[in-house]
Write an enzyme that holds these catalytic residues in place. Structure first.
Site, PDB file in Angstrom:
ATOM      1  N   HIS A   1       0.945   5.373   1.405  1.00  0.00           N
ATOM      2  CA  HIS A   1       0.440   6.443   2.267  1.00  0.00           C
ATOM      3  C   HIS A   1       0.954   7.766   1.708  1.00  0.00           C
ATOM      4  O   HIS A   1       2.142   7.886   1.428  1.00  0.00           O
ATOM      5  CB  HIS A   1       1.006   6.330   3.695  1.00  0.00           C
TER       6      HIS A   1
ATOM      7  N   TYR B   1     -15.954  29.651  16.658  1.00  0.00           N
ATOM      8  CA  TYR B   1     -15.741  30.910  15.936  1.00  0.00           C
ATOM      9  C   TYR B   1     -17.031  31.378  15.261  1.00  0.00           C
ATOM     10  O   TYR B   1     -17.419  32.533  15.375  1.00  0.00           O
ATOM     11  CB  TYR B   1     -14.634  30.745  14.889  1.00  0.00           C
TER      12      TYR B   1
ATOM     13  N   GLN C   1     -19.881  34.835  16.210  1.00  0.00           N
ATOM     14  CA  GLN C   1     -20.015  35.926  15.256  1.00  0.00           C
ATOM     15  C   GLN C   1     -21.185  36.848  15.597  1.00  0.00           C
ATOM     16  O   GLN C   1     -21.105  38.032  15.467  1.00  0.00           O
ATOM     17  CB  GLN C   1     -20.154  35.391  13.822  1.00  0.00           C
TER      18      GLN C   1
ATOM     19  N   HIS D   1       0.830  -1.208   0.000  1.00  0.00           N
ATOM     20  CA  HIS D   1       0.000   0.000   0.000  1.00  0.00           C
ATOM     21  C   HIS D   1       0.865   1.259   0.000  1.00  0.00           C
ATOM     22  O   HIS D   1       2.071   1.193   0.228  1.00  0.00           O
ATOM     23  CB  HIS D   1      -0.966   0.009   1.187  1.00  0.00           C
TER      24      HIS D   1
END
Length: 145
Positions: free
Chosen positions: A63, A126, A130, A61
């Site tokens: 990555h 966040y 607001q 495999h």
């Protein structure tokens, strides 16, 4: 601003962890084949302005941790990486072509996870701060009650 990348009209930091495997998980990514797979991945990434942050080719495999421009979808990136590398590996290494019939070197599918410096909780906090006191707390409109 940390390691933000810039385009003509964008500033971005889109990072993804990608993993895909060989068909039947055969352990053929060794020696010259592994080196060639790494070269091909580097070529494909460079051609598409994809920055390789980290990578590893295992026996069965691959990555990758990459930064991808916003004009490319993750599915297109994987299509480029797996499609072009598969075609060239099967063409260049005849002994592998005998093990993988039907022009398929990589198994179907892949794993992807997005990554970033900001957690989901920080983004939600966040957005939440607001503007306060709105009836629809999940999706607010600025200036409306």
């Amino acid at each position: 601003m940390q390691n933000y990348r810039k385009g003509s009209h964008t500033t971005y930091d889109l990072k993804y962890h990608l993993v895909w495997i060989t068909k039947y998980r055969k352990k053929v990514l060794t020696g010259e084949v592994a080196v060639r797979v790494r070269e091909l991945i580097r070529e494909i990434c460079k051609a598409n302005e994809i920055e390789i942050i980290k990578g590893h080719v295992s026996q069965d495999h691959v990555h990758l941790f990459v930064s991808i421009p916003p004009n490319l979808s993750i599915s297109k990136v994987v299509q480029y990486l797996k499609g072009k590398s598969s075609r060239k590996i099967l063409y260049q290494f005849k002994h592998i072509q005998q093990q993988f019939w039907g022009r398929h070197f990589w198994a179907r599918g892949y794993f992807v996870a997005s990554s970033g410096n900001v957690t989901d909780e920080v983004v939600m906090k966040y957005i939440e701060t607001q503007e306060v006191d709105q009836p629809d707390s999940e999706f607010k409109i600025e200036g409306q009650p």
